[in-house]
Design an enzyme around this catalytic site. Structure first.
Site, PDB file in Angstrom:
ATOM      1  N   ASP A 432     -55.387  -6.128  18.351  1.00 21.85           N
ATOM      2  CA  ASP A 432     -55.571  -7.379  19.080  1.00 21.85           C
ATOM      3  C   ASP A 432     -56.358  -8.411  18.264  1.00 21.85           C
ATOM      4  OD1 ASP A 432     -55.876  -9.331  20.957  1.00 21.85           O
ATOM      5  OD2 ASP A 432     -57.141  -8.166  22.312  1.00 21.85           O
ATOM      6  N   ASP A 496     -52.425 -13.331  28.385  1.00 22.52           N
ATOM      7  CA  ASP A 496     -52.617 -12.218  29.323  1.00 22.52           C
ATOM      8  C   ASP A 496     -51.937 -12.487  30.663  1.00 22.52           C
ATOM      9  OD1 ASP A 496     -54.215 -11.472  27.258  1.00 22.52           O
ATOM     10  OD2 ASP A 496     -55.909 -10.886  28.517  1.00 22.52           O
TER      11      ASP A 496
HETATM   12  C1  GAL Z   1     -56.914  -9.482  25.210  1.00 23.42           C
HETATM   13  C2  GAL Z   1     -55.573  -8.808  25.341  1.00 23.42           C
HETATM   14  C3  GAL Z   1     -55.583  -7.977  26.605  1.00 23.42           C
HETATM   15  C4  GAL Z   1     -56.686  -6.954  26.498  1.00 23.42           C
HETATM   16  C5  GAL Z   1     -58.014  -7.645  26.217  1.00 23.42           C
HETATM   17  C6  GAL Z   1     -59.116  -6.652  25.922  1.00 23.42           C
HETATM   18  O1  GAL Z   1     -56.954 -10.243  24.044  1.00 23.42           O
HETATM   19  O2  GAL Z   1     -54.572  -9.785  25.401  1.00 23.42           O
HETATM   20  O3  GAL Z   1     -54.339  -7.350  26.781  1.00 23.42           O
HETATM   21  O4  GAL Z   1     -56.373  -6.035  25.498  1.00 23.42           O
HETATM   22  O5  GAL Z   1     -57.918  -8.489  25.107  1.00 23.42           O
HETATM   23  O6  GAL Z   1     -60.306  -7.262  25.623  1.00 23.42           O
END
Ligand code: GAL
Length: 681
Positions: A432, A496
């Protein structure tokens, strides 16, 4: 509404705020000069307002403070949270709806607190207000954030019988504390009253599987030569059941009691195997192709991820309970296999006032190895347990110095971390971007966007394990165009998801991405929001209606999206379970051809999506995207390349609907779907 009008509305708002903070011009219940009566909305039954995140409040903000917009306090109004809807019945004699709307000031304070505690601000607090009369949008606000000037809704509602006050999220629904300040209706006839929203009660379509064995799951599986092989043959039908596989390549064997095929295959090649499942009611066989080569994830990964339910409240008990529940609920028998841990399992380089004990510093041991935070005790043991159930395990980290939640990430430790994940036994890595923003300039170019993903790809190529590589960077730089080139098995195409229709309807924007999906490389519009979600310790039912949940599942299957459940599997209700265990629907997702559906019709709240299947049939979703009325939708067979007579099967009901000539028509409820399979007669 045009920009100009909005600006005027904003300017006016300042004037009106001052006026409206005085005793009401036309006191509630009293008569106006024109003989009209006025009612404040806070005098109605506010408990009937529907809100995704908690009750709407009368004369208070969502968090129970005074309603405050841009520094002004308001004595009247409703404090709500997106997505929300308040439905009012009128008799056609109301004249005017009025409110001052905006995001409550308390959001600014919440964001400041988070900045102080965790070092970054949470996105969100971005909403749109709508006033809808008898299905027509009469007024809508600009996209509003916490610092936006309030907008004024001054709406003519003459003749309207049903008024809906809607707040929808824009980016996501974090911190969407939305106020309808000074909201009132001027009316002549019957007093307006609040109406219970029509909630589509969950209804089950999936038939229960019969007692005879029926083999489920993908018909194809890829593995790299020499790497550990783990595939569990899955089947529905009464237990006990025994499993066999004829024609397995050298190096593989099957456990007849569990159906687990393990071992490793040295040489590249394609092997056709016959899988067999047997119980006292019968025997089932199915061809299964094992492709030993360079590509894994030949069908979209199906499993569970901790984020949409637990977010940072994840711990190893919740993970192992979900793994156990995947078996106990029977989900495993329908091909669900990954158990993925998302963010918040590591430690932090610097304590940021997080109440969690034992989260750092340090975040790594003296040799640079990652250390688990207090919620995880023994990652190897946890992964071994997941594998012992015949399931696979996934992990999360990012290329920057920190993850999205501020935990340590792989910056300058890529190979070391990849080796660690392989040693622990992980089969899936979500990588990520988030904290990597601190490494690159604000607008990274394409090369800078690719760089961290190539680096981790190289690291993963050096470990003796097949690890599905899931790229998460929210679609930046049209990642679908280069996700395969940097070695991704799937790539997030969006920000998200949340459990609301506007957020989930992102699925309908995936049409241009279809050419980029193929076996081993999938577009990923984000994880599922079915069942219970919550992004924290407290869970609630998904804000999607039953029909929207059918749409979610059908669309993700047509899109060949990874299917990652975001609900706690040990708390599944019958309806959610029925959504997840329909083998004919899941076959659409897992089809070996790996062809993402294309949109073939898009008009006035109607969409038709078609996905070519390996057996020559076409899976078709007829979707009603209209917000207010059911729709009759017609599929012309010519649009999917078929002529004359075709057989149509309803996949959710698993029922043949018969032979149709030239076209097929169905009536679809609001935000609902009919998912069919069309075969040439
Ligand atoms: C975001 C991601 C989510 C989740 C989150 C965790 O950037 O898109 O799916 O993984 O971080 O902090």
């Amino acid at each position: 509404m045009t920009r100009k009008i909005l600006l005027i509305a904003s300017v006016l708002s300042t004037i009106v705020v001052i006026a409206s903070c005085q005793p009401a011009a036309s006191p509630a219940g009293g008569n106006t000069a024109a003989g009209l009566k006025t009612i404040w909305l806070d005098q109605l039954d506010v408990s009937k307002a529907l809100s995704g995140t908690g009750p709407t409040k009368a004369n208070k903000s969502f968090d129970g403070n005074s309603i405050t917009l841009a520094g002004e306090k308001y004595e009247h109004g409703l404090g709500t949270h997106s997505p929300s809807q308040f439905i009012l019945a009128l008799d056609g004699n109301a004249k005017r709806f009025y409110a001052v709307v905006g995001v409550d000031e308390e959001v600014r304070i919440l964001q400041q607190q988070r900045q102080q505690q965790q070092g970054f601000r949470r996105r969100g607090g971005t909403v749109e207000f709508k006033v809808v009369g008898d299905g027509k949008v009469l007024w809508h606000s600009s996209v509003m954030r916490v610092r936006s000037d309030p907008n004024i809704a001054d709406v003519n509602i003459v003749g309207v019988k049903q008024l809906r006050l809607i707040v929808s999220e824009v980016e996501n629904n974090y911190n969407d504390h939305a106020d309808w300040a000074m909201a009132k209706i001027e009316y002549a006839g019957k007093k307006p009253y609040a109406v219970e929203p029509v909630v589509v009660k969950p209804y089950i379509l999936t038939p229960k599987p019969g007692p005879k064995p029926r083999i489920t799951g993908p018909a194809i599986f890829g593995v790299r030569p020499g790497n550990p092989f783990l595939f569990t043959v899955t089947a529905t039908g009464s237990r006990p059941m025994s499993f066999a596989a004829k024609g397995l390549p050298d190096g593989l064997s099957i456990d007849s009691a569990t159906g687990q095929i393990t071992g490793s295959v040295k040489n590249k090649g394609n092997y056709t195997v016959v899988l067999i499942a047997k119980n006292d009611r019968g025997i089932a066989q199915r061809n299964f192709r094992i492709v030993v080569g360079g590509t894994i994830a030949l069908t979209p990964p199906m499993g569970w991820n901790s984020w949409n339910c637990w977010a940072c409240a994840v711990d190893d008990l919740k993970v192992s309970e979900s793994a156990k529940a995947m078996v106990d609920t029977g989900l495993i028998n329908h091909g669900w296999s990954y158990i993925n841990i998302d963010d918040c399992w590591m430690r932090m380089e610097q304590q940021r006032g997080d109440p969690d004990p034992n989260i750092g510093p340090p975040a790594r041991d003296p040799n640079g190895n990652l250390i688990l935070n207090a919620k995880f005790i023994d990652m190897k043991a946890l992964v071994d347990y997941i594998h012992s159930l015949g399931l696979k395990a996934g992990i999360y980290i990012g290329p920057g110095p920190t993850t999205c939640q501020g935990y340590v990430a792989s910056w300058q430790h890529e190979l070391q971390d990849a080796k660690q994940f392989a040693e622990w036994g992980f089969d899936y890595l979500k990588y990520d971007w988030c904290g990597y923003s601190s490494i690159v300039k604000e607008e990274p170019n394409l090369e800078e966007m690719k760089r961290p993903y190539i680096l981790m790809r190289k690291a993963l190529d050096q470990v003796p394990r097949d690890i599905v590589y899931s790229i998460c960077q929210y679609g930046m730089g049209d990642v679908w165009k280069w996700g395969e080139e940097v070695g991704g098995n799937c790539w997030r195409t969006t920000g998200d998801i949340t459990d609301t229709w506007p957020s989930m309807a992102r699925g309908f924007q995936q049409a241009p991405l279809a050419p980029y999906a193929k076996p081993g490389h999938w577009n990923d519009p984000d994880m599922m929001v079915l069942g219970k979600v919550g992004w924290g310790p407290d869970l609630r039912d998904s804000g999607l209606t039953a029909d929207e949940q059918y749409t979610h599942m059908s669309l993700w299957c047509l899109l060949c999206s990874p299917l990652l459940l975001g609900c706690p599997l040990d708390k599944l209700d019958e309806f959610t379970l029925s959504l997840l265990t329909n083998d004919e629907v899941l076959e659409v997702n897992q089809d070996a051809l790996g062809q993402q559906a294309s949109r073939i019709v898009q008009e006035d709240g109607r969409e038709i999506w078609a996905k070519q299947m390996e057996d020559g049939s076409t899976a078709v979703g007829l979707f009603n995207t209209d917000d207010y009325s059911k729709q009759r939708i017609t599929l012309n067979f010519a649009d999917i390349g078929f002529e004359g007579k075709c057989l149509v099967r309803d996949l959710w009901r698993q029922k043949n609907l018969g032979a149709f000539t030239g076209k097929f028509t169905a009536e679809i409820p609001v935000h609902g779907v009919v998912l069919i399979k069309v075969t040439k007669f």
